[in-house]
Design a protein around this motif. Structure first.
Motif, PDB file in Angstrom:
ATOM      1  N   UNK A 223      11.884   4.115   4.542  1.00 20.59           N
ATOM      2  CA  UNK A 223      11.208   2.934   5.099  1.00 20.59           C
ATOM      3  C   UNK A 223      11.170   1.797   4.085  1.00 20.59           C
ATOM      4  N   UNK A 224      10.837   2.127   2.838  1.00 21.67           N
ATOM      5  CA  UNK A 224      10.773   1.106   1.792  1.00 21.67           C
ATOM      6  C   UNK A 224      12.143   0.496   1.518  1.00 21.67           C
ATOM      7  N   UNK A 225      13.168   1.337   1.519  1.00 18.19           N
ATOM      8  CA  UNK A 225      14.533   0.850   1.287  1.00 18.19           C
ATOM      9  C   UNK A 225      14.935  -0.149   2.373  1.00 18.19           C
TER      10      UNK A 225
ATOM     11  N   UNK B  19       5.374   2.917  -1.786  1.00 12.55           N
ATOM     12  CA  UNK B  19       5.222   3.283  -3.196  1.00 12.55           C
ATOM     13  C   UNK B  19       3.941   2.664  -3.764  1.00 12.55           C
ATOM     14  N   UNK B  20       3.690   1.385  -3.442  1.00 12.52           N
ATOM     15  CA  UNK B  20       2.472   0.726  -3.907  1.00 12.52           C
ATOM     16  C   UNK B  20       1.228   1.378  -3.301  1.00 12.52           C
ATOM     17  N   UNK B  21       1.326   1.726  -2.012  1.00 10.33           N
ATOM     18  CA  UNK B  21       0.197   2.368  -1.330  1.00 10.33           C
ATOM     19  C   UNK B  21      -0.104   3.719  -1.959  1.00 10.33           C
ATOM     20  N   UNK B  22       0.941   4.505  -2.236  1.00 14.54           N
ATOM     21  CA  UNK B  22       0.759   5.823  -2.843  1.00 14.54           C
ATOM     22  C   UNK B  22       0.159   5.724  -4.242  1.00 14.54           C
ATOM     23  N   UNK B  23       0.637   4.750  -5.021  1.00 13.03           N
ATOM     24  CA  UNK B  23       0.096   4.567  -6.377  1.00 13.03           C
ATOM     25  C   UNK B  23      -1.388   4.222  -6.335  1.00 13.03           C
ATOM     26  N   UNK B  24      -1.764   3.384  -5.370  1.00 10.55           N
ATOM     27  CA  UNK B  24      -3.176   3.020  -5.228  1.00 10.55           C
ATOM     28  C   UNK B  24      -4.007   4.232  -4.835  1.00 10.55           C
ATOM     29  N   UNK B  25      -3.510   4.995  -3.869  1.00 10.16           N
ATOM     30  CA  UNK B  25      -4.239   6.177  -3.408  1.00 10.16           C
ATOM     31  C   UNK B  25      -4.365   7.222  -4.510  1.00 10.16           C
TER      32      UNK B  25
END
Length: 476
Positions: free
Chosen positions: A352-354, A373-379
């Motif tokens: 999806x990100x790609x 990726x940004x969402x996962x890092x925040x979580x």
């Protein structure tokens, strides 16, 4: 001498081969340019019409929800208060509640205080229903949440702050394919509504509606025709039910035609013209397989037929995904079944990100997408992202810190897989046709789910229609 002069005159009137070729080339260029311009104009008109159709459909849904939610009954039994339980997801849900019935259908502001109406909304695979009425087959999601307005200290009476929770924010997202193309138009319709009965109850703890005071049990049931005693209904009420059912069946057929047309237009990217020609001539190739699967799904008229077609397509999708997973992660074969579930989430997020990053590059507007990726890092840090992509909001565990820790751990696990997944193989030319066919099969599966829901609605309406007609016939 005369004959010779006539031959010379005839030769002067003829066109040379070079002149004919130049004329053909010029004509071809002019016709191609004209056809290109016409195609662009036609596509622009088609897009505009599709967008307008979708907007009108979603606005009607928003109006229905506004009228229903504003008149919801706030349940009270002694000191016990029971507010409405809202859906906990946006894509597949069912919501039933009682509302005060409108006294006059032409004026939605006049509500009865002693008559309730049963209302049921359901959203499944893009099909949104209200009771026996089909509202849309193009509804991607519906989010219904209590308003998140920032609290202030200007109210001395805390009841006024509590009353602010009686406001609902509704966001309806729809998607509709542009006829004759593979392009889709999206539209988001937003509205808000205050649930009156709940609002007044929270402001005044002693408030009770006429319904509560009189302890009446007069409920008009419309959510499920199977619960209605048809014999107790008037002829006018039965005829109104019949008209609603027939209207819904007509709309179901229209939407089924649109879905079949869209599926028939589905074409995989990356397929060469000679492969399509080979399939047309009967050659056994990848495009030929896809074409047969697509045609079988389009021709399916019953739920069993659609499920059989879906089963064949899903098998091919699963086989392709296994290959893709192994191409993307060298240790995939060693994962347990539970680990594979987390890996699949990470893989879907990475793909999806790609696609999102590629789309943003084409737009060239300087903006960066909010990636998974940004969402996962925040979580993983125990946070969430705000609408601007900034890591500011704290994860909500409903007051339970263990839930937050669980969410953080899950995010860390998925992020670990995400960072070790490589999608470089997708850019190689030998995979273009396979990936294109895989994505088209996924699109067919999504459309098939909507088709199944529409057939279900159509079959239910047909069953209920027969029952109502039988009751009306018995009174003659």
């Amino acid at each position: 001498m005369i004959i010779k002069q006539q031959k010379n005159n005839m030769s002067k009137k003829a066109f040379t081969l070079v002149e004919i070729m130049v004329a053909i080339v010029i004509t071809t260029i002019v016709l191609t340019a004209a056809f290109t311009i016409w195609s662009r104009i036609r596509l622009r008109i088609s897009r505009s019409y599709t967008k307008q159709t979708l907007q009108n459909e979603l606005r009607k849904i928003a109006n229905y929800m506004q009228n229903d939610f504003k008149s919801i009954r706030y349940y009270r039994d002694g000191d016990e208060s029971k507010p409405i339980e809202l859906p906990n997801n946006n894509t597949n849900w069912t919501l039933s509640f009682q509302k005060f019935k409108e006294i006059d259908e032409s004026s939605k502001d006049k509500l009865a205080q002693d008559i309730l109406e049963e209302v049921k909304y359901s959203l499944n695979n893009k099909v949104l229903k209200r009771n026996n009425k089909l509202l849309s087959a193009n509804c991607e999601s519906v989010q219904i949440i209590r308003a998140t307005e920032e609290k202030s200290n200007i109210y001395e009476d805390k009841r006024l702050e509590e009353a602010r929770d009686s406001k609902l924010e509704i966001e309806i997202t729809g998607v509709l394919r542009v006829p004759g193309t593979t392009e889709e138009e999206y539209h988001v319709e937003k509205t808000s509504v205050v649930m009156r009965n709940e609002y007044y109850t929270k402001i005044n703890k002693n408030y009770k509606s006429n319904f509560d005071l009189q302890k009446m049990g007069n409920v008009v049931v419309e959510a499920d025709l199977g619960k209605i005693d048809l014999a107790s209904q008037s002829n006018e009420a039965l005829k109104e039910m019949l008209a609603t059912l027939e209207q819904t069946m007509i709309k179901c057929n229209e939407n089924l035609d649109n879905i079949n047309s869209a599926m028939g237009d589905e074409e995989p990217e990356g397929v060469h013209w000679w492969e399509k020609l080979g399939a047309w001539l009967g050659a056994d190739n990848l495009y030929g397989e896809f074409k047969n699967e697509r045609n079988k799904l389009v021709a399916a008229d019953t739920i069993d037929e659609v499920n059989k077609a879906v089963e064949d397509i899903q098998k091919k999708v699963d086989e392709d995904e296994e290959k893709f997973f192994k191409n993307s992660y060298s240790g995939y074969d060693k994962l347990t079944n539970e680990e594979k579930k987390e890996f699949k989430k990470a893989y879907d997020m990475k793909v999806h990100d790609k696609n999102m990053e590629d789309a943003y590059k084409k737009l060239n507007n300087g903006k960066e997408p909010i990636t998974n990726e940004k969402i996962l890092n925040a979580q993983a840090n125990g946070n969430k992202l705000d609408e601007n992509g900034k890591e500011t909001t704290i994860l909500d565990g409903g007051g339970d810190s263990s839930i937050v820790e669980q969410k953080k751990q899950e995010a860390n696990n998925i992020l670990s897989y995400y960072n070790n997944i490589s999608l470089d193989w997708m850019d190689k030319s030998e995979y273009k046709e396979i990936i294109g066919t895989y994505q088209s099969r996924k699109n067919l599966l999504e459309s098939a789910n909507t088709k199944i829901e529409l057939i279900k609605v159509k079959d239910e309406c047909n069953r209920d229609k027969n029952e109502v007609e039988k009751e009306l016939a018995s009174r003659k």
